[in-house]
Motif scaffolding. Structure first.
Motif, PDB file in Angstrom:
ATOM      1  N   ASP A   8       0.420  -1.407  -0.428  1.00 47.83           N
ATOM      2  CA  ASP A   8       0.162   0.378  -0.068  1.00 47.83           C
ATOM      3  C   ASP A   8       0.508   1.310  -0.443  1.00 47.83           C
ATOM      4  N   LYS A   9       2.300   1.572   0.882  1.00 44.20           N
ATOM      5  CA  LYS A   9       2.354   2.295   0.994  1.00 44.20           C
ATOM      6  C   LYS A   9       2.810   2.429  -0.440  1.00 44.20           C
ATOM      7  N   ALA A  10       3.600   1.083  -1.312  1.00 43.84           N
ATOM      8  CA  ALA A  10       4.113   1.437  -2.239  1.00 43.84           C
ATOM      9  C   ALA A  10       3.523   2.428  -3.557  1.00 43.84           C
ATOM     10  N   LEU A  11       2.084   1.982  -3.058  1.00 42.76           N
ATOM     11  CA  LEU A  11       1.006   2.139  -4.586  1.00 42.76           C
ATOM     12  C   LEU A  11       0.792   4.058  -4.062  1.00 42.76           C
ATOM     13  N   ARG A  12       0.799   4.040  -2.789  1.00 44.78           N
ATOM     14  CA  ARG A  12       0.996   5.820  -2.881  1.00 44.78           C
ATOM     15  C   ARG A  12       1.792   6.801  -3.503  1.00 44.78           C
ATOM     16  N   LEU A  13       3.253   5.911  -3.172  1.00 44.70           N
ATOM     17  CA  LEU A  13       4.540   6.432  -3.643  1.00 44.70           C
ATOM     18  C   LEU A  13       4.063   6.610  -4.941  1.00 44.70           C
ATOM     19  N   LEU A  14       3.995   5.124  -5.805  1.00 50.26           N
ATOM     20  CA  LEU A  14       3.883   5.378  -7.225  1.00 50.26           C
ATOM     21  C   LEU A  14       2.615   6.990  -7.614  1.00 50.26           C
ATOM     22  N   ASN A  15       1.706   7.093  -6.844  1.00 53.34           N
ATOM     23  CA  ASN A  15       0.980   8.177  -7.077  1.00 53.34           C
ATOM     24  C   ASN A  15       1.407   9.147  -6.376  1.00 53.34           C
ATOM     25  N   ALA A  16       2.293   8.681  -5.831  1.00 51.87           N
ATOM     26  CA  ALA A  16       2.616  10.659  -5.531  1.00 51.87           C
ATOM     27  C   ALA A  16       3.753  11.007  -6.853  1.00 51.87           C
ATOM     28  N   PHE A  17       4.072  10.504  -7.193  1.00 50.66           N
ATOM     29  CA  PHE A  17       5.438  10.559  -8.087  1.00 50.66           C
ATOM     30  C   PHE A  17       4.997  10.858  -9.653  1.00 50.66           C
ATOM     31  N   GLU A  18       3.716  10.037  -9.916  1.00 49.13           N
ATOM     32  CA  GLU A  18       2.913  10.487 -11.220  1.00 49.13           C
ATOM     33  C   GLU A  18       2.017  11.630 -11.083  1.00 49.13           C
ATOM     34  N   ARG A  19       1.183  12.108 -10.561  1.00 47.19           N
ATOM     35  CA  ARG A  19       0.607  12.950 -10.339  1.00 47.19           C
ATOM     36  C   ARG A  19       1.928  13.954  -9.794  1.00 47.19           C
ATOM     37  N   ALA A  20       3.257  13.821  -9.969  1.00 47.24           N
ATOM     38  CA  ALA A  20       4.252  15.295  -9.916  1.00 47.24           C
ATOM     39  C   ALA A  20       4.774  15.452 -11.716  1.00 47.24           C
ATOM     40  N   GLY A  21       3.814  14.749 -12.503  1.00 45.73           N
ATOM     41  CA  GLY A  21       4.197  14.709 -13.755  1.00 45.73           C
ATOM     42  C   GLY A  21       6.009  13.916 -13.679  1.00 45.73           C
ATOM     43  N   ARG A  22       6.789  12.954 -12.936  1.00 50.87           N
ATOM     44  CA  ARG A  22       7.536  12.087 -13.290  1.00 50.87           C
ATOM     45  C   ARG A  22       6.744  10.242 -13.818  1.00 50.87           C
ATOM     46  N   THR A  23       7.104  10.632 -14.769  1.00 53.22           N
ATOM     47  CA  THR A  23       6.883   8.715 -14.638  1.00 53.22           C
ATOM     48  C   THR A  23       7.587   7.442 -13.933  1.00 53.22           C
ATOM     49  N   VAL A  24       7.409   6.885 -13.769  1.00 50.83           N
ATOM     50  CA  VAL A  24       7.617   5.300 -13.453  1.00 50.83           C
ATOM     51  C   VAL A  24       7.959   4.024 -14.070  1.00 50.83           C
ATOM     52  N   GLY A  25       9.276   3.750 -14.329  1.00 51.08           N
ATOM     53  CA  GLY A  25       9.500   3.003 -14.717  1.00 51.08           C
ATOM     54  C   GLY A  25       9.134   0.849 -13.838  1.00 51.08           C
ATOM     55  N   ARG A  26       9.450   1.194 -12.954  1.00 51.28           N
ATOM     56  CA  ARG A  26       9.520   0.239 -12.068  1.00 51.28           C
ATOM     57  C   ARG A  26       9.516   0.528 -10.666  1.00 51.28           C
ATOM     58  N   VAL A  27       8.560  -0.618 -10.058  1.00 49.86           N
ATOM     59  CA  VAL A  27       8.896  -0.035  -8.234  1.00 49.86           C
ATOM     60  C   VAL A  27       8.825  -1.818  -8.153  1.00 49.86           C
ATOM     61  N   THR A  28       9.667  -2.146  -7.753  1.00 54.07           N
ATOM     62  CA  THR A  28      10.223  -3.035  -6.446  1.00 54.07           C
ATOM     63  C   THR A  28      10.289  -3.124  -5.195  1.00 54.07           C
ATOM     64  N   VAL A  29       9.481  -4.454  -4.298  1.00 56.63           N
ATOM     65  CA  VAL A  29       8.847  -3.930  -2.889  1.00 56.63           C
ATOM     66  C   VAL A  29      10.037  -5.665  -2.364  1.00 56.63           C
TER      67      VAL A  29
END
Length: 57
Positions: A8-29
């Protein structure tokens, strides 16, 4: 009190980066570690732009 999972924390972090206009290529937990790799942040050639000729010019 509701506990949030690391996913859940990773998803919130992903959403925050995408709202800021950054494109996330990969998320690893990995355990408690969250790693985000931003798209376009691939390492370039460290010798790019260096004249590698040897000998007489």
């Amino acid at each position: 009190m509701a506990r949030t999972t690391i996913e859940d924390k990773a998803l919130r972090l992903l959403n925050a980066f995408e709202r800021a206009g950054r494109t996330v290529g990969r998320v690893t937990v990995d355990g408690r570690k969250i790693e985000l790799v931003l798209a376009g942040d691939q390492p370039g050639d460290e010798f790019e732009g260096i004249d590698m000729r040897h000998g007489k010019t």
